[in-house]
Scaffold this active site. Structure first.
Site, short mmCIF file in Angstrom:
data_model
loop_
_atom_site.label_atom_id
_atom_site.label_comp_id
_atom_site.label_asym_id
_atom_site.label_seq_id
_atom_site.Cartn_x
_atom_site.Cartn_y
_atom_site.Cartn_z
N GLY A 117 7.13 34.59 25.92
CA GLY A 117 7.60 35.46 27.00
C GLY A 117 9.08 35.22 27.32
CD GLU A 140 4.24 35.09 21.89
OE1 GLU A 140 4.75 34.85 20.78
OE2 GLU A 140 4.91 35.45 22.87
CG ASP A 344 -0.09 -7.31 0.17
OD1 ASP A 344 -0.43 -6.14 0.45
OD2 ASP A 344 -0.84 -8.10 -0.48
CB VAL A 401 -5.81 -7.58 5.00
CG1 VAL A 401 -4.44 -8.08 5.43
CG2 VAL A 401 -6.88 -8.11 5.96
CB VAL A 402 -9.44 -6.25 1.64
CG1 VAL A 402 -8.63 -5.80 0.44
CG2 VAL A 402 -9.31 -7.75 1.86
CD GLU A 403 -13.16 -2.48 7.18
OE1 GLU A 403 -11.98 -2.76 7.41
OE2 GLU A 403 -13.90 -1.99 8.04
CE LYS A 408 -10.39 -5.39 8.24
NZ LYS A 408 -9.07 -4.88 7.88
CG ASN A 454 -5.91 7.64 3.33
OD1 ASN A 454 -4.70 7.79 3.19
ND2 ASN A 454 -6.72 7.36 2.33
CG ASN A 501 -15.25 6.52 10.39
OD1 ASN A 501 -15.01 7.63 9.92
ND2 ASN A 501 -14.50 5.46 10.13
CE1 TYR A 660 -4.16 17.91 16.80
CE2 TYR A 660 -4.09 16.33 18.58
CZ TYR A 660 -3.73 17.55 18.05
OH TYR A 660 -2.94 18.39 18.77
P1 NAD Z 1 -6.07 -1.55 0.23
O1 NAD Z 1 -7.03 -2.28 -0.61
O2 NAD Z 1 -5.33 -0.39 -0.29
O3 NAD Z 1 -4.98 -2.57 0.80
C1 NAD Z 1 -5.27 -3.83 1.28
C2 NAD Z 1 -4.03 -4.69 1.09
O4 NAD Z 1 -4.21 -5.90 1.80
C3 NAD Z 1 -3.74 -5.05 -0.36
O5 NAD Z 1 -2.39 -4.72 -0.67
C4 NAD Z 1 -3.97 -6.54 -0.41
O6 NAD Z 1 -3.11 -7.21 -1.33
C5 NAD Z 1 -3.64 -6.92 1.01
N1 NAD Z 1 -4.17 -8.21 1.44
C6 NAD Z 1 -5.34 -8.79 1.13
N2 NAD Z 1 -5.43 -9.99 1.74
C7 NAD Z 1 -4.30 -10.15 2.47
C8 NAD Z 1 -3.78 -11.18 3.28
N3 NAD Z 1 -4.48 -12.31 3.48
N4 NAD Z 1 -2.58 -11.01 3.87
C9 NAD Z 1 -1.87 -9.88 3.65
N5 NAD Z 1 -2.30 -8.88 2.86
C10 NAD Z 1 -3.50 -9.01 2.28
O7 NAD Z 1 -6.91 -1.14 1.55
P2 NAD Z 1 -6.65 0.05 2.56
O8 NAD Z 1 -7.38 1.25 2.10
O9 NAD Z 1 -5.21 0.13 2.86
O10 NAD Z 1 -7.42 -0.48 3.85
C11 NAD Z 1 -6.89 -1.46 4.69
C12 NAD Z 1 -7.67 -1.47 5.99
O11 NAD Z 1 -7.57 -0.18 6.61
C13 NAD Z 1 -9.15 -1.75 5.85
O12 NAD Z 1 -9.58 -2.47 6.95
C14 NAD Z 1 -9.77 -0.36 5.86
O13 NAD Z 1 -11.09 -0.35 6.30
C15 NAD Z 1 -8.88 0.33 6.86
N6 NAD Z 1 -8.83 1.79 6.77
C16 NAD Z 1 -8.78 2.39 5.56
C17 NAD Z 1 -8.74 3.77 5.50
C18 NAD Z 1 -8.66 4.49 4.17
O14 NAD Z 1 -8.97 5.68 4.11
N7 NAD Z 1 -8.23 3.81 3.11
C19 NAD Z 1 -8.73 4.52 6.68
C20 NAD Z 1 -8.73 3.87 7.90
C21 NAD Z 1 -8.80 2.50 7.93
#
Ligand code: NAD
Length: 715
Positions: A117, A140, A344, A401-403, A408, A454, A501, A660
């Site tokens: 407007g 709009e 890392d 870091v890894v799940e 963690k 992601n 999730n 989102y």
């Molecule tokens: P990824 O495997 O791509 O990356 C993990 C990284 O962590 C690697 O580079 C590894 O070398 C590093 N790592 C491992 N041990 C470590 C340490 N002691 N110190 C520092 N770095 C370390 O995993 P991602 O997909 O990026 O997932 C990472 C986190 O995010 C997980 O908890 C996952 O659940 C979460 N997440 C992932 C997604 C997805 O779609 N990929 C979405 C949301 C959340």
């Protein structure tokens, strides 16, 4: 003083030019709300009575010109009877036409944003002088409507039908160079000269140096097009616009049809066509849902802002883990101005993170969104490290870091020891309980979840997860960091799957049961894509990663055994056993090949179909509506539970979280809005019909009560 109102005042200048100043009291921006329209009407009447005026110039006393109509007023307006809505539009248009018909030249000084407007007001003036800092446009369509204050009429006559269609159907904001090139404004000047230039133009027109009447008549006459031109440009435009907007967004195509219909008419008849079509699209469900979505987004921003007072300043961030997520977070942080350490355990990890950031930046350089210098600065702001050496000056650390709970826990302990006392620690875990991770740190009050989606640079949502011991300061700081990264945060309470999730996996469970019962998974994908999801469930599982899906499903089954425990061998689990992990190894429910641009292309895979058949009952045909119900009901119920259990704070958070975070179809306004539209009684009836499928289809007591009382989530 010619007129003094709440939103507008008009002064008579010594050169007998009327100066209209838009300045809505009590607001930071000008908008065309009912008050402003009332003032404009009264101001024009006062101007018409004033003797001896030579011209009019309009300007704004705010930083912006006018940001548009007042969208909060749309909710009731669009629900009005058709005649009431049309009557209101006719009256508003009469005001804008009265401005256009003043017996002397008029000009507007566009000092800042002039949208919707606000820009239609500018179009009603004879001349538009634009600051080099301003932007103009008719956005709009983003609300499921199109311009309704004469915008389709005046803009098409001013810049031609083709250009007007592009402006209106994309809804894009135009920079001064583009606006000038198309002829939508007459001049672009330095910011501090915009008013004086507009006054100068009016004076010159009043003296007869510039022919304002001729310019005015272009806007009030019919469009000059011969029949063949008209047919061709409109028919091509309709096809193109329809393909861009898709079947669920009707307003862009209706805008083209409107311009086509009124092209041969003079202004007043043309406006009648615009008004009628506007009313039909405004009263439709899509406009109402998109308005709801806009207001929810505003509410989300307001809620996030309320944390500001408690947030600590973040000068330096750190991210632990340079993988898919860590690399994405580091890139986002640096490109939005917060320098970040990216840690890392090995060089390869760091290199992969940096390469990903460089790739994203390179794309922006190629698209001319940033220059090489900015790219270099952003990369410089990502400091790859293998130790915690410099962490003493970090204000927030995001663990990605890894799940794996053990890893963690170890990483959280280490980082806490390296950080200063004030720093906040957040985990990007997607499944591990924040309360359990909090046990790893000495001071759990400084710890919470920060769940990104992601790919990080593209997905707008961040879930900020409050653990039992998280302090308000920690939550506020993470909310503020998310906003700094350009994200939309919602604060949720801790539970398995958090919010997004937690409600996604019941939907996947609905999918698993459909496939188990012999419904073709590709058909399910097609039906759900038609429903509006960006991708169907099988495709989505492939994109998320089948291994991730299996893991998250087990977390959900443990957290909610009554409804998430599966007593059958699902297709997803079979894919996992066969090492078909989805896009990441090019095979899952589909197979993937890279296209010319290097993007994975989805292809049908006979082997996958055979595998799925091996865990399914005999093929059965099912109606699209039944598929939708079996998919959506478990998700709807879980969203209702999250609201009832206070996992999410409000319907706005719940709806925007799914839009989102998962791409829930925006034209439906949100999942709770969808439930309101279907009606709770109908949702309950549909769920009851599927009672045999188990607890996932068992509605809550509150839902039953709502159904009985005819309650809705939105007023
Ligand atoms: P990824 O495997 O791509 O990356 C993990 C990284 O962590 C690697 O580079 C590894 O070398 C590093 N790592 C491992 N041990 C470590 C340490 N002691 N110190 C520092 N770095 C370390 O995993 P991602 O997909 O990026 O997932 C990472 C986190 O995010 C997980 O908890 C996952 O659940 C979460 N997440 C992932 C997604 C997805 O779609 N990929 C979405 C949301 C959340």
């Amino acid at each position: 003083m010619i007129f003094q109102g709440e939103a507008i005042q008009v002064e008579r200048r010594s050169d007998d030019i009327a100066h209209m100043v838009l300045d809505l009291k009590g607001e930071s921006v000008n908008k065309f709300n009912q008050q402003t329209l009332k003032d404009l009407d009264a101001a024009l009447k006062a101007i018409q009575k004033e003797e001896g005026l030579r011209g009019l110039v309009a300007s704004s006393a705010k930083d912006t010109f006018v940001v548009g109509a007042d969208i909060t007023e749309f909710v009731t307006l669009f629900k009005a009877e058709e005649e009431v809505l049309i009557d209101g539009l006719v009256k508003t248009n009469a005001i804008f036409s009265a401005l256009e018909d003043l017996p002397f030249p008029t000009a507007v000084a566009i000092n800042g944003l002039a949208l919707g407007g606000g820009f239609e007001f500018c179009l009603s003036c004879d001349f538009r002088v634009m600051s080099e800092k301003a932007k103009v446009g008719l956005p709009e369509v983003k609300l499921g409507i199109f311009p309704g204050f004469g915008g389709t009429v005046r803009l098409s006559r001013l810049i031609g039908a083709d250009n007007a269609i592009e402006w209106i159907c994309t809804g894009s904001e135009k920079r001064p160079d583009a606006a000038l090139k198309d002829g939508a404004v007459n001049a672009v000047v330095a910011h501090d000269k915009v008013l004086s230039a507009a006054i100068d133009l009016v004076n010159r027109a009043a003296e007869g140096e510039v022919d304002y009447k001729q310019r005015r008549s272009i806007k009030t006459s019919a469009l000059e097009l011969n029949n063949i031109e008209s047919m061709m440009s409109f028919e091509t435009a309709k096809g193109y616009v329809a393909s861009q907007a898709g079947p669920n967004y009707p307003s862009p195509v209706l805008a083209v049809k409107t311009i086509q219909k009124h092209a041969g008419m003079t202004r007043d008849d043309a406006i009648k066509v615009e008004v009628k079509n506007f009313a039909s699209v405004a009263r439709g469900p899509v406009a109402q849902n998109l308005v709801n979505l806009f207001l929810n987004d505003q509410a989300l921003k307001k809620t996030a802002k309320q944390w500001d007072d408690k947030a600590r300043e973040i000068r330096k961030a750190a991210v632990l883990g340079a993988g898919i997520m860590g690399g994405g977070i580091a890139y986002q942080s640096a490109s939005k101005g917060t320098p970040v350490y990216m840690k890392d355990i090995n060089d390869e990890g760091l290199k992969a993170g940096l390469d990903e950031a460089a790739k994203l930046l390179r794309k922006q350089v190629d698209r001319k969104k940033i220059d090489i210098e900015k790219m270099a600065n952003v990369l410089n702001d990502i400091r790859p490290v293998l130790s915690y050496g410099d962490f003493a000056n970090v204000d927030i650390a995001v663990e990605a870091v890894v799940e794996n709970p053990k890893v963690k826990h170890a990483v959280l302990k280490e980082v806490e020891a390296a950080l200063p006392d004030h720093a906040v620690i957040a985990s990007n875990t997607s499944t591990i309980s924040i309360n359990s991770l909090a046990k790893a740190v000495k001071d759990p009050s400084r710890f919470c979840g920060m769940h990104f989606f992601n790919p990080v640079h593209r997905m707008p949502l961040v879930e900020v997860i409050r653990g039992e011991k998280s302090s308000d300061e920690a939550i506020a700081t993470v909310v503020s960091y998310a906003r700094k990264l350009g994200k939309s945060p919602i604060v949720v309470n801790d539970c398995p799957g958090f919010y997004v999730n937690r409600v996604l996996f019941p939907y996947f469970a609905g999918f698993a049961m459909l496939v188990r019962d012999g419904v073709d998974f590709q058909k399910v994908d097609k039906v759900m894509e038609k429903f509006g999801w960006p991708m169907g469930p099988a495709y989505l599982l492939d994109v998320v990663g089948i291994d991730t899906g299996v893991h998250a499903q087990s977390v959900m089954a443990e957290g909610f055994p009554d409804r998430m425990q599966q007593d059958f061998h699902s297709a997803m689990h079979l894919m996992y056993e066969k090492e078909r992990y989805g896009q990441k190894n090019s095979k899952g429910f589909y197979r993937y090949e890279l296209d010319k641009k290097g993007k994975p292309k989805k292809l049908v895979d006979e082997e996958a179909i055979e595998l799925v058949n091996s865990v399914s009952a005999a093929p059965q045909e099912m109606d699209a509506d039944d598929i939708i119900n079996r998919m959506m009901i478990p998700m709807c119920i879980e969203v209702a539970r999250c609201l009832e259990e206070d996992i999410v704070a409000s319907p706005a958070d719940a709806d925007m979280g799914l839009i989102y975070g998962l791409g829930f179809p925006p034209f439906r306004g949100g999942i709770l809005k969808y439930m309101d539209d279907v009606g709770m009684a109908e949702i309950v009836a549909r769920a009851d019909k599927q009672a045999d499928l188990g607890n996932l289809y068992k509605v809550t007591d509150r839902m039953r009560e709502m159904a009985k009382n005819g309650d809705t989530y939105y007023p």
